[in-house]
Design a protein around this motif. Structure first.
Motif, PDB file in Angstrom:
ATOM      1  N   GLY A 170       0.807  -1.211   0.000  1.00 21.08           N
ATOM      2  CA  GLY A 170       0.000   0.000   0.000  1.00 21.08           C
ATOM      3  C   GLY A 170       0.843   1.264   0.000  1.00 21.08           C
ATOM      4  N   THR A 171       1.960   1.219   0.712  1.00 19.75           N
ATOM      5  CA  THR A 171       2.852   2.382   0.753  1.00 19.75           C
ATOM      6  C   THR A 171       3.407   2.681  -0.624  1.00 19.75           C
ATOM      7  OG1 THR A 171       3.433   1.801   3.028  1.00 19.75           O
ATOM      8  CG2 THR A 171       4.866   3.373   1.903  1.00 19.75           C
ATOM      9  N   ASP A 172       3.777   1.635  -1.354  1.00 19.80           N
ATOM     10  CA  ASP A 172       4.317   1.800  -2.701  1.00 19.80           C
ATOM     11  C   ASP A 172       3.263   2.330  -3.663  1.00 19.80           C
ATOM     12  OD1 ASP A 172       6.586   1.449  -4.523  1.00 19.80           O
ATOM     13  OD2 ASP A 172       5.332  -0.075  -5.477  1.00 19.80           O
ATOM     14  N   ILE A 173       2.006   1.927  -3.469  1.00 18.30           N
ATOM     15  CA  ILE A 173       0.921   2.432  -4.315  1.00 18.30           C
ATOM     16  C   ILE A 173       0.847   3.958  -4.226  1.00 18.30           C
ATOM     17  CG2 ILE A 173      -1.603   2.571  -4.479  1.00 18.30           C
ATOM     18  CD1 ILE A 173      -1.663  -0.443  -3.827  1.00 18.30           C
ATOM     19  N   VAL A 174       0.952   4.480  -3.002  1.00 18.50           N
ATOM     20  CA  VAL A 174       0.880   5.929  -2.826  1.00 18.50           C
ATOM     21  C   VAL A 174       2.142   6.603  -3.347  1.00 18.50           C
ATOM     22  CG1 VAL A 174       0.593   7.805  -1.161  1.00 18.50           C
ATOM     23  CG2 VAL A 174      -0.666   5.665  -0.856  1.00 18.50           C
ATOM     24  N   ALA A 175       3.293   5.968  -3.159  1.00 16.60           N
ATOM     25  CA  ALA A 175       4.549   6.541  -3.660  1.00 16.60           C
ATOM     26  C   ALA A 175       4.488   6.775  -5.163  1.00 16.60           C
ATOM     27  CB  ALA A 175       5.713   5.621  -3.320  1.00 16.60           C
ATOM     28  N   LYS A 176       3.773   5.902  -5.870  1.00 17.05           N
ATOM     29  CA  LYS A 176       3.705   5.989  -7.333  1.00 17.05           C
ATOM     30  C   LYS A 176       2.438   6.697  -7.823  1.00 17.05           C
ATOM     31  CE  LYS A 176       6.560   1.913  -8.249  1.00 17.05           C
ATOM     32  NZ  LYS A 176       7.227   1.972  -6.933  1.00 17.05           N
ATOM     33  N   ALA A 177       1.618   7.156  -6.905  1.00 14.45           N
ATOM     34  CA  ALA A 177       0.378   7.836  -7.287  1.00 14.45           C
ATOM     35  C   ALA A 177       0.669   9.238  -7.808  1.00 14.45           C
ATOM     36  CB  ALA A 177      -0.574   7.908  -6.097  1.00 14.45           C
ATOM     37  N   LYS A 178      -0.248   9.765  -8.565  1.00 15.18           N
ATOM     38  CA  LYS A 178      -0.136  11.131  -9.067  1.00 15.18           C
ATOM     39  C   LYS A 178      -0.134  12.098  -7.886  1.00 15.18           C
ATOM     40  CE  LYS A 178      -2.329  14.316 -12.336  1.00 15.18           C
ATOM     41  NZ  LYS A 178      -3.479  14.497 -13.261  1.00 15.18           N
ATOM     42  N   VAL A 206       1.753  12.362   1.740  1.00 22.42           N
ATOM     43  CA  VAL A 206       1.273  12.427   0.359  1.00 22.42           C
ATOM     44  C   VAL A 206       2.454  12.180  -0.564  1.00 22.42           C
ATOM     45  CG1 VAL A 206      -0.637  13.996   0.869  1.00 22.42           C
ATOM     46  CG2 VAL A 206       1.615  14.941   0.294  1.00 22.42           C
ATOM     47  N   PRO A 207       2.200  11.872  -1.838  1.00 20.87           N
ATOM     48  CA  PRO A 207       3.319  11.685  -2.762  1.00 20.87           C
ATOM     49  C   PRO A 207       4.161  12.951  -2.881  1.00 20.87           C
ATOM     50  CG  PRO A 207       1.292  10.805  -3.700  1.00 20.87           C
ATOM     51  CD  PRO A 207       0.899  11.579  -2.472  1.00 20.87           C
ATOM     52  N   ALA A 208       5.469  12.772  -3.012  1.00 21.05           N
ATOM     53  CA  ALA A 208       6.367  13.912  -3.213  1.00 21.05           C
ATOM     54  C   ALA A 208       5.952  14.668  -4.467  1.00 21.05           C
ATOM     55  CB  ALA A 208       7.807  13.421  -3.346  1.00 21.05           C
ATOM     56  N   GLY A 209       6.090  15.979  -4.411  1.00 23.98           N
ATOM     57  CA  GLY A 209       5.707  16.809  -5.541  1.00 23.98           C
ATOM     58  C   GLY A 209       4.304  17.357  -5.451  1.00 23.98           C
ATOM     59  N   ILE A 268       7.513   3.555   6.939  1.00 29.00           N
ATOM     60  CA  ILE A 268       8.304   4.734   6.579  1.00 29.00           C
ATOM     61  C   ILE A 268       9.696   4.697   7.197  1.00 29.00           C
ATOM     62  CG2 ILE A 268       8.430   7.266   6.754  1.00 29.00           C
ATOM     63  CD1 ILE A 268       6.329   6.209   4.771  1.00 29.00           C
ATOM     64  N   VAL A 269       9.803   4.188   8.409  1.00 29.01           N
ATOM     65  CA  VAL A 269      11.082   4.231   9.127  1.00 29.01           C
ATOM     66  C   VAL A 269      11.801   2.884   9.128  1.00 29.01           C
ATOM     67  CG1 VAL A 269      12.129   4.595  11.403  1.00 29.01           C
ATOM     68  CG2 VAL A 269      10.325   6.126  10.604  1.00 29.01           C
ATOM     69  N   ILE A 270      11.064   1.813   9.383  1.00 27.00           N
ATOM     70  CA  ILE A 270      11.698   0.524   9.654  1.00 27.00           C
ATOM     71  C   ILE A 270      11.875  -0.346   8.407  1.00 27.00           C
ATOM     72  CG2 ILE A 270      11.475  -1.626  10.953  1.00 27.00           C
ATOM     73  CD1 ILE A 270       9.962   0.022  13.100  1.00 27.00           C
ATOM     74  N   ASP A 307      10.203   9.960  -1.895  1.00 30.67           N
ATOM     75  CA  ASP A 307       8.930   9.674  -2.557  1.00 30.67           C
ATOM     76  C   ASP A 307       7.718  10.217  -1.823  1.00 30.67           C
ATOM     77  OD1 ASP A 307      10.246   8.383  -4.579  1.00 30.67           O
ATOM     78  OD2 ASP A 307       9.921   6.364  -3.796  1.00 30.67           O
ATOM     79  N   PHE A 308       7.910  10.813  -0.651  1.00 32.13           N
ATOM     80  CA  PHE A 308       6.771  11.293   0.129  1.00 32.13           C
ATOM     81  C   PHE A 308       7.027  12.687   0.690  1.00 32.13           C
ATOM     82  CE2 PHE A 308       6.623   6.661   0.474  1.00 32.13           C
ATOM     83  CZ  PHE A 308       5.318   6.402   0.091  1.00 32.13           C
ATOM     84  N   THR A 309       5.935  13.395   0.893  1.00 29.81           N
ATOM     85  CA  THR A 309       5.955  14.636   1.667  1.00 29.81           C
ATOM     86  C   THR A 309       5.133  14.388   2.931  1.00 29.81           C
ATOM     87  OG1 THR A 309       6.161  16.098  -0.242  1.00 29.81           O
ATOM     88  CG2 THR A 309       5.240  17.053   1.766  1.00 29.81           C
TER      89      THR A 309
END
Length: 332
Positions: A81-89, A264-267, A103-105, A121-123
């Motif tokens: 699920g984390t990767d899904i958001v990393a690659k989301a618009k 949220v996704p970076a950018g 995120i940390v571990i 990849d995240f903000t």
């Protein structure tokens, strides 16, 4: 392998972007005008799911009933699920509500198998809450105290089993820390999520479980599960009669916490980030929300995107030593 130093530069870039907040008012002006989804990378029923649904209800109310939905994308110890958001618009319509596990571990444990970069990849938007784990046993357990449980573990090395929400998660690392500090051999049994591990403990298929105090609270109140200790340095106000692990002889300084955070996704447009943060802070400041969660032992936070970004980097440094000493990566 994930590097603490390597990503300090990434944090600096993220902070500069947040502070600069370029004039992107047009893209943020009408936000949100379509369905916003909050992705939680764990099963329904756990702490992230509970927090996600509370936040979705609050944001939908604040945003003139614009739909805000929760999607549970469990799998791969939360990495899916984390990767899904990393690659989301990065348009503000896909949010991530997760824990320090993904995120940390996880990036430190799984290395290149994690396909997202937790900093680049995240903000970060805001940490919702921080809370300890509670060590639980089923009512049928002969152990009435933490001391008694550790004595049982010492008498029968490897015979007792302890569940977790997945290999390398916060609950697993709390167990590994306990094993190392107390000098006991307890068999780790990973599950696909918190809900599954609690179900296993309710059925006495495992002997113990570290789980967030938020997830554990209903089962403790109904006396379905017995709490023996909490993982914070001091006792938790919601369980004043339950000792901290750190109170036990030889276990002073023992501490393992869990946090729930929104990213949220970076950018993503900084003005959208700010709008999502303001909605999150409104939830944290809501008396009804505080009245529901503070009695469970949760410490509500609601820090700013800049503060949360710094917290992520600090925690990466803190847990890198625990991961290294535990040898968890070798178990994969």
């Amino acid at each position: 392998m994930f590097s603490y130093r390597h990503h300090i530069a990434g944090l600096a870039i993220s902070l500069i972007a947040l502070q600069a907040a370029p004039a992107l008012a047009q893209s943020a002006e009408d936000y949100p005008d379509q369905t916003v989804r909050i992705v939680t990378p764990f099963e329904a029923g756990g702490g992230t799911d509970i927090m996600s649904r509370e936040l979705a209800n609050k944001l939908q109310g604040l945003w003139n009933n614009n739909p805000v939905i929760v999607e549970n994308k469990a799998g791969a110890n939360g990495n899916l699920g984390t990767d899904i958001v990393a690659k989301a618009k990065p348009d503000g319509y896909t949010l991530l509500l997760t824990t320090n596990a993904t995120i940390v571990i996880n990036p430190q444990i799984f290395g290149d198998r994690v396909k997202y970069d937790p900093v680049k990849d995240f903000t970060p938007v805001s940490m919702l809450s921080s809370l300890p784990f509670v060590f639980l046993v089923p009512p049928s357990s002969p152990a009435k105290t933490m001391e008694e449980f550790l004595e049982l573990a010492k008498k029968s090395p490897g015979d007792l089993s302890c569940g977790s929400s997945g290999v390398g998660g916060g609950a697993h690392l709390a167990l590994e820390m306990l094993k190392a500090r107390a000098g006991v051999d307890i068999t780790h049994v990973p599950y696909k999520g918190t809900g599954s591990s609690i179900t296993a403990l309710l059925g006495a298929h495992i002997d113990c479980l570290f789980v967030s105090i938020l997830s554990a609270s209903p089962y403790i109140k109904q006396e379905q599960l017995r709490p023996l200790a909490v993982s914070s340095l001091q006792r938790n106000s919601s369980l004043p009669d339950i000792p901290a692990v750190a109170e036990l002889p030889g276990l002073d300084g023992f501490e393992s916490d869990l946090w729930y955070g929104l990213l949220v996704p970076a950018g993503t447009d900084p003005q959208i980030v700010q709008k999502v943060y303001e909605g999150t802070k409104a939830l944290i400041d809501d008396p009804d929300f505080r009245g529901r969660f503070e009695p469970t032992g949760a410490v509500l936070v609601g820090n700013t995107p800049e503060e949360f970004s710094k917290q992520v980097i600090n925690d990466i440094g803190k847990w890198s030593e625990v991961v290294k000493q535990s040898g968890v990566a070798n178990q994969l």
